[in-house]
Write a protein that holds these residues in place. Structure first.
Motif, PDB file in Angstrom:
ATOM      1  N   VAL A 149       0.781  -1.246  -0.158  1.00 16.40           N
ATOM      2  CA  VAL A 149       0.047   0.057  -0.008  1.00 16.40           C
ATOM      3  C   VAL A 149       0.911   1.191  -0.104  1.00 16.40           C
ATOM      4  O   VAL A 149       0.590   2.031  -0.727  1.00 16.40           O
ATOM      5  CB  VAL A 149      -0.980  -0.065   1.371  1.00 16.40           C
ATOM      6  CG1 VAL A 149      -1.739   1.265   1.433  1.00 16.40           C
ATOM      7  CG2 VAL A 149      -2.010  -1.140   1.082  1.00 16.40           C
ATOM      8  N   GLU A 150       1.957   1.156   0.789  1.00 17.43           N
ATOM      9  CA  GLU A 150       2.893   2.525   0.877  1.00 17.43           C
ATOM     10  C   GLU A 150       3.635   2.663  -0.422  1.00 17.43           C
ATOM     11  O   GLU A 150       3.606   3.793  -0.952  1.00 17.43           O
ATOM     12  CB  GLU A 150       3.645   2.223   2.074  1.00 17.43           C
ATOM     13  CG  GLU A 150       3.045   2.350   3.474  1.00 17.43           C
ATOM     14  CD  GLU A 150       3.929   2.304   4.735  1.00 17.43           C
ATOM     15  OE1 GLU A 150       5.215   2.031   4.430  1.00 17.43           O
ATOM     16  OE2 GLU A 150       3.630   2.557   5.614  1.00 17.43           O
ATOM     17  N   ARG A 151       4.330   1.672  -1.032  1.00 15.61           N
ATOM     18  CA  ARG A 151       4.570   1.522  -2.288  1.00 15.61           C
ATOM     19  C   ARG A 151       3.956   2.258  -3.338  1.00 15.61           C
ATOM     20  O   ARG A 151       4.307   3.179  -4.157  1.00 15.61           O
ATOM     21  CB  ARG A 151       5.183   0.246  -2.817  1.00 15.61           C
ATOM     22  CG  ARG A 151       5.929   0.409  -3.783  1.00 15.61           C
ATOM     23  CD  ARG A 151       6.387  -0.952  -4.433  1.00 15.61           C
ATOM     24  NE  ARG A 151       7.089  -1.677  -3.366  1.00 15.61           N
ATOM     25  CZ  ARG A 151       6.521  -3.113  -3.072  1.00 15.61           C
ATOM     26  NH1 ARG A 151       5.672  -3.554  -3.327  1.00 15.61           N
ATOM     27  NH2 ARG A 151       7.516  -3.718  -1.841  1.00 15.61           N
ATOM     28  N   ARG A 152       2.545   1.836  -3.520  1.00 15.86           N
ATOM     29  CA  ARG A 152       1.642   2.526  -4.376  1.00 15.86           C
ATOM     30  C   ARG A 152       1.386   3.823  -4.269  1.00 15.86           C
ATOM     31  O   ARG A 152       1.409   4.736  -5.115  1.00 15.86           O
ATOM     32  CB  ARG A 152       0.286   1.572  -4.538  1.00 15.86           C
ATOM     33  CG  ARG A 152       0.634   0.176  -5.179  1.00 15.86           C
ATOM     34  CD  ARG A 152      -0.580  -0.633  -4.468  1.00 15.86           C
ATOM     35  NE  ARG A 152      -0.638  -2.211  -5.057  1.00 15.86           N
ATOM     36  CZ  ARG A 152      -1.069  -3.055  -4.052  1.00 15.86           C
ATOM     37  NH1 ARG A 152      -1.812  -2.854  -3.193  1.00 15.86           N
ATOM     38  NH2 ARG A 152      -0.653  -4.272  -4.605  1.00 15.86           N
ATOM     39  N   ILE A 153       1.301   4.380  -3.140  1.00 21.04           N
ATOM     40  CA  ILE A 153       0.809   5.805  -2.833  1.00 21.04           C
ATOM     41  C   ILE A 153       2.136   6.623  -2.759  1.00 21.04           C
ATOM     42  O   ILE A 153       2.080   7.662  -3.433  1.00 21.04           O
ATOM     43  CB  ILE A 153       0.340   5.948  -1.291  1.00 21.04           C
ATOM     44  CG1 ILE A 153      -0.999   5.212  -1.090  1.00 21.04           C
ATOM     45  CG2 ILE A 153       0.152   7.568  -1.017  1.00 21.04           C
ATOM     46  CD1 ILE A 153      -1.616   5.262   0.258  1.00 21.04           C
ATOM     47  N   LYS A 154       3.413   6.140  -2.506  1.00 21.34           N
ATOM     48  CA  LYS A 154       4.626   6.909  -2.800  1.00 21.34           C
ATOM     49  C   LYS A 154       4.709   6.894  -4.211  1.00 21.34           C
ATOM     50  O   LYS A 154       5.532   7.808  -4.669  1.00 21.34           O
ATOM     51  CB  LYS A 154       5.764   5.828  -2.199  1.00 21.34           C
ATOM     52  CG  LYS A 154       5.977   5.943  -0.724  1.00 21.34           C
ATOM     53  CD  LYS A 154       7.155   5.152  -0.259  1.00 21.34           C
ATOM     54  CE  LYS A 154       7.250   5.051   1.261  1.00 21.34           C
ATOM     55  NZ  LYS A 154       8.428   4.262   1.723  1.00 21.34           N
ATOM     56  N   LYS A 155       4.369   5.975  -5.092  1.00 22.12           N
ATOM     57  CA  LYS A 155       4.352   5.884  -6.550  1.00 22.12           C
ATOM     58  C   LYS A 155       3.727   7.111  -6.924  1.00 22.12           C
ATOM     59  O   LYS A 155       4.119   8.178  -7.787  1.00 22.12           O
ATOM     60  CB  LYS A 155       4.284   4.833  -7.332  1.00 22.12           C
ATOM     61  CG  LYS A 155       4.252   4.861  -8.603  1.00 22.12           C
ATOM     62  CD  LYS A 155       3.666   3.531  -9.203  1.00 22.12           C
ATOM     63  CE  LYS A 155       3.824   3.569 -10.723  1.00 22.12           C
ATOM     64  NZ  LYS A 155       3.346   2.239 -11.419  1.00 22.12           N
ATOM     65  N   ILE A 176       2.447   9.864  -5.491  1.00 24.11           N
ATOM     66  CA  ILE A 176       3.261  11.063  -4.769  1.00 24.11           C
ATOM     67  C   ILE A 176       4.310  11.404  -5.706  1.00 24.11           C
ATOM     68  O   ILE A 176       4.827  12.709  -6.003  1.00 24.11           O
ATOM     69  CB  ILE A 176       3.612  10.886  -3.355  1.00 24.11           C
ATOM     70  CG1 ILE A 176       2.473  10.830  -2.372  1.00 24.11           C
ATOM     71  CG2 ILE A 176       4.631  12.130  -3.036  1.00 24.11           C
ATOM     72  CD1 ILE A 176       2.907  10.329  -0.934  1.00 24.11           C
ATOM     73  N   ALA A 177       5.307  10.512  -6.051  1.00 20.80           N
ATOM     74  CA  ALA A 177       6.362  10.909  -7.020  1.00 20.80           C
ATOM     75  C   ALA A 177       6.011  11.471  -8.442  1.00 20.80           C
ATOM     76  O   ALA A 177       6.780  11.987  -8.739  1.00 20.80           O
ATOM     77  CB  ALA A 177       7.387   9.628  -6.988  1.00 20.80           C
ATOM     78  N   THR A 178       4.832  11.032  -8.745  1.00 13.51           N
ATOM     79  CA  THR A 178       4.336  11.382  -9.913  1.00 13.51           C
ATOM     80  C   THR A 178       3.574  12.733  -9.935  1.00 13.51           C
ATOM     81  O   THR A 178       3.135  13.106 -11.091  1.00 13.51           O
ATOM     82  CB  THR A 178       3.760  10.492 -10.932  1.00 13.51           C
ATOM     83  OG1 THR A 178       2.548   9.795 -10.092  1.00 13.51           O
ATOM     84  CG2 THR A 178       4.622   9.044 -11.192  1.00 13.51           C
ATOM     85  N   GLU A 227      11.249  12.647   6.733  1.00 14.98           N
ATOM     86  CA  GLU A 227      12.235  13.845   6.887  1.00 14.98           C
ATOM     87  C   GLU A 227      12.023  14.638   5.542  1.00 14.98           C
ATOM     88  O   GLU A 227      11.662  14.189   4.565  1.00 14.98           O
ATOM     89  CB  GLU A 227      13.797  13.584   7.003  1.00 14.98           C
ATOM     90  CG  GLU A 227      14.102  12.622   8.038  1.00 14.98           C
ATOM     91  CD  GLU A 227      13.929  13.504   9.154  1.00 14.98           C
ATOM     92  OE1 GLU A 227      14.409  14.632   9.249  1.00 14.98           O
ATOM     93  OE2 GLU A 227      13.753  12.814  10.609  1.00 14.98           O
ATOM     94  N   PRO A 228      12.253  16.072   5.795  1.00 16.20           N
ATOM     95  CA  PRO A 228      12.344  16.904   4.653  1.00 16.20           C
ATOM     96  C   PRO A 228      13.143  16.351   3.403  1.00 16.20           C
ATOM     97  O   PRO A 228      14.166  16.196   3.605  1.00 16.20           O
ATOM     98  CB  PRO A 228      12.835  18.285   5.061  1.00 16.20           C
ATOM     99  CG  PRO A 228      12.396  18.123   6.482  1.00 16.20           C
ATOM    100  CD  PRO A 228      12.413  16.713   6.973  1.00 16.20           C
ATOM    101  N   GLY A 229      12.729  16.357   2.231  1.00 12.33           N
ATOM    102  CA  GLY A 229      13.536  15.923   1.050  1.00 12.33           C
ATOM    103  C   GLY A 229      13.056  14.414   0.645  1.00 12.33           C
ATOM    104  O   GLY A 229      13.459  14.134  -0.299  1.00 12.33           O
ATOM    105  N   GLU A 230      12.467  13.668   1.825  1.00 14.63           N
ATOM    106  CA  GLU A 230      11.979  12.409   1.244  1.00 14.63           C
ATOM    107  C   GLU A 230      10.402  12.608   0.777  1.00 14.63           C
ATOM    108  O   GLU A 230      10.103  13.744   0.854  1.00 14.63           O
ATOM    109  CB  GLU A 230      11.909  11.297   2.572  1.00 14.63           C
ATOM    110  CG  GLU A 230      13.244  11.215   3.459  1.00 14.63           C
ATOM    111  CD  GLU A 230      13.020  10.334   4.599  1.00 14.63           C
ATOM    112  OE1 GLU A 230      14.035  10.142   5.084  1.00 14.63           O
ATOM    113  OE2 GLU A 230      11.830  10.438   5.076  1.00 14.63           O
ATOM    114  N   LEU A 231       9.967  11.459   0.266  1.00 15.04           N
ATOM    115  CA  LEU A 231       8.632  11.439  -0.464  1.00 15.04           C
ATOM    116  C   LEU A 231       8.044  11.700   0.868  1.00 15.04           C
ATOM    117  O   LEU A 231       7.944  11.245   2.015  1.00 15.04           O
ATOM    118  CB  LEU A 231       8.224   9.937  -0.784  1.00 15.04           C
ATOM    119  CG  LEU A 231       8.848   9.908  -2.484  1.00 15.04           C
ATOM    120  CD1 LEU A 231       8.700   8.415  -2.502  1.00 15.04           C
ATOM    121  CD2 LEU A 231       8.335  10.887  -3.392  1.00 15.04           C
ATOM    122  N   ALA A 232       6.948  12.698   0.559  1.00 13.25           N
ATOM    123  CA  ALA A 232       6.127  13.280   1.749  1.00 13.25           C
ATOM    124  C   ALA A 232       4.776  12.498   2.103  1.00 13.25           C
ATOM    125  O   ALA A 232       3.505  13.092   1.817  1.00 13.25           O
ATOM    126  CB  ALA A 232       5.773  14.720   1.202  1.00 13.25           C
TER     127      ALA A 232
END
Length: 298
Positions: free
Chosen positions: A208-214, A216-218, A236-241
């Motif tokens: 689930v987290e991987r799909r949402i991170k994907k 966010i990244a796009t 952390e700031p600079g990481e995927l939010a």
């Protein structure tokens, strides 16, 4: 429809709420308020939860519940839950009357996506003392997603439950609900975990987290806050939010996210023992406060 398309649709149709650095929000999810039986995970933390939201009510916060507030897989009717935790709903009603209550539906209360169901079950309740129906949450609306949009810098904070990235808990939620009611609720009483839940299945949580991170990244690292997995997350700031407020059914504690003074904080409320042996409920910051602008996409 893919998880990315479901997330796109939720973002496109999200309710937009303007805010600024004077605004105060408390985000909780996954309360799973039940019937106060042995299968009611919320019952163990209800005093902690009530104390916490009373604090936020007194401090002028807006309460945002981002899914799975009511456990409507294990329980057939909201009325049973209301009867078990009436004091909680009476306090939430105070938020609502003051226009400080925002609600998002999750997979365990997915029936709330139907406005007719919400109107029928949440508008009023029967008061046996007066033998009449009295108002509870008249005209309340449950959203799939909410965007908090800063009035000055126009930064968006995307709030949703997160099960949009979980096929069986979004598209196949009726199948999972059936399995929980018929099979896993009785087994939960004797300590057997429900494998359909990402909260109790680490591999599903990661997916689930991987799909949402994907997603966010796009979408230009869109700051996003979810629940669903019950796993608190504070990047952390600079990481995927991707943030996660955790849940209100941790053992002997609840977690949430505060947004105040233009900053974001992951907090925990728990019972602690003082030096003289007195038990008291305390608020413990876990991460932050961190300025929201540190996660700005501009």
């Amino acid at each position: 429809m893919s998880s990315q398309s479901r997330l796109d649709r939720a973002y496109k149709n999200a309710k937009v709420i303007p805010f600024d650095d004077t605004s105060k929000f408390i985000l909780f999810s996954d309360c799973h308020r039940g019937d106060n039986s042995f299968a009611d995970d919320f019952a163990n933390n209800r005093n902690i939860y009530y104390h916490a939201i009373k604090y936020y009510y007194d401090q002028g916060f807006t309460y945002c519940e981002i899914g799975d507030g009511d456990e409507l897989w294990e329980n057939l009717h909201f009325e049973t839950i209301l009867k078990a935790h009436k004091n909680v709903y009476q306090l939430l009603q105070k938020f609502y009357i003051e226009n400080r209550l925002e609600m998002i539906w999750g997979n365990h209360d997915m029936v709330y996506r139907d406005p007719a169901y919400v109107k029928k079950h949440l508008s009023t309740y029967f008061d046996p003392k007066t033998d009449t129906d009295v108002p509870l949450f008249p005209d309340i609306r449950y959203e799939e997603a909410i965007i908090l949009r800063h009035r000055e810098n126009h930064q968006d904070i995307f709030l949703l439950h997160g099960h949009q990235a979980d096929f069986m808990n979004y598209v196949g939620w009726r199948i999972n609900r059936f399995l929980v009611r018929v099979l896993w609720k009785p087994l939960q009483v004797v300590g057997i975990a429900d494998p359909t839940s990402p909260a109790k299945n680490y591999k599903e949580t990661i997916k689930v987290e991987r799909r949402i991170k994907k997603w966010i990244a796009t979408h230009n690292n869109q700051l996003t806050i979810i629940g669903h997995t019950h796993r608190p997350r504070f990047p952390e700031p600079g990481e995927l939010a991707l943030f996660n407020d955790g849940s209100c059914v941790h053992p002997r504690s609840i977690t949430g996210i505060e947004i105040e003074n233009g900053s974001i904080t992951l907090i925990k409320w728990q019972i602690a023992t003082t030096g003289d042996g007195t038990l008291r409920i305390i608020r413990v910051p876990l991460e932050g406060p961190q300025k929201l602008t540190e996660f700005s996409t501009e």
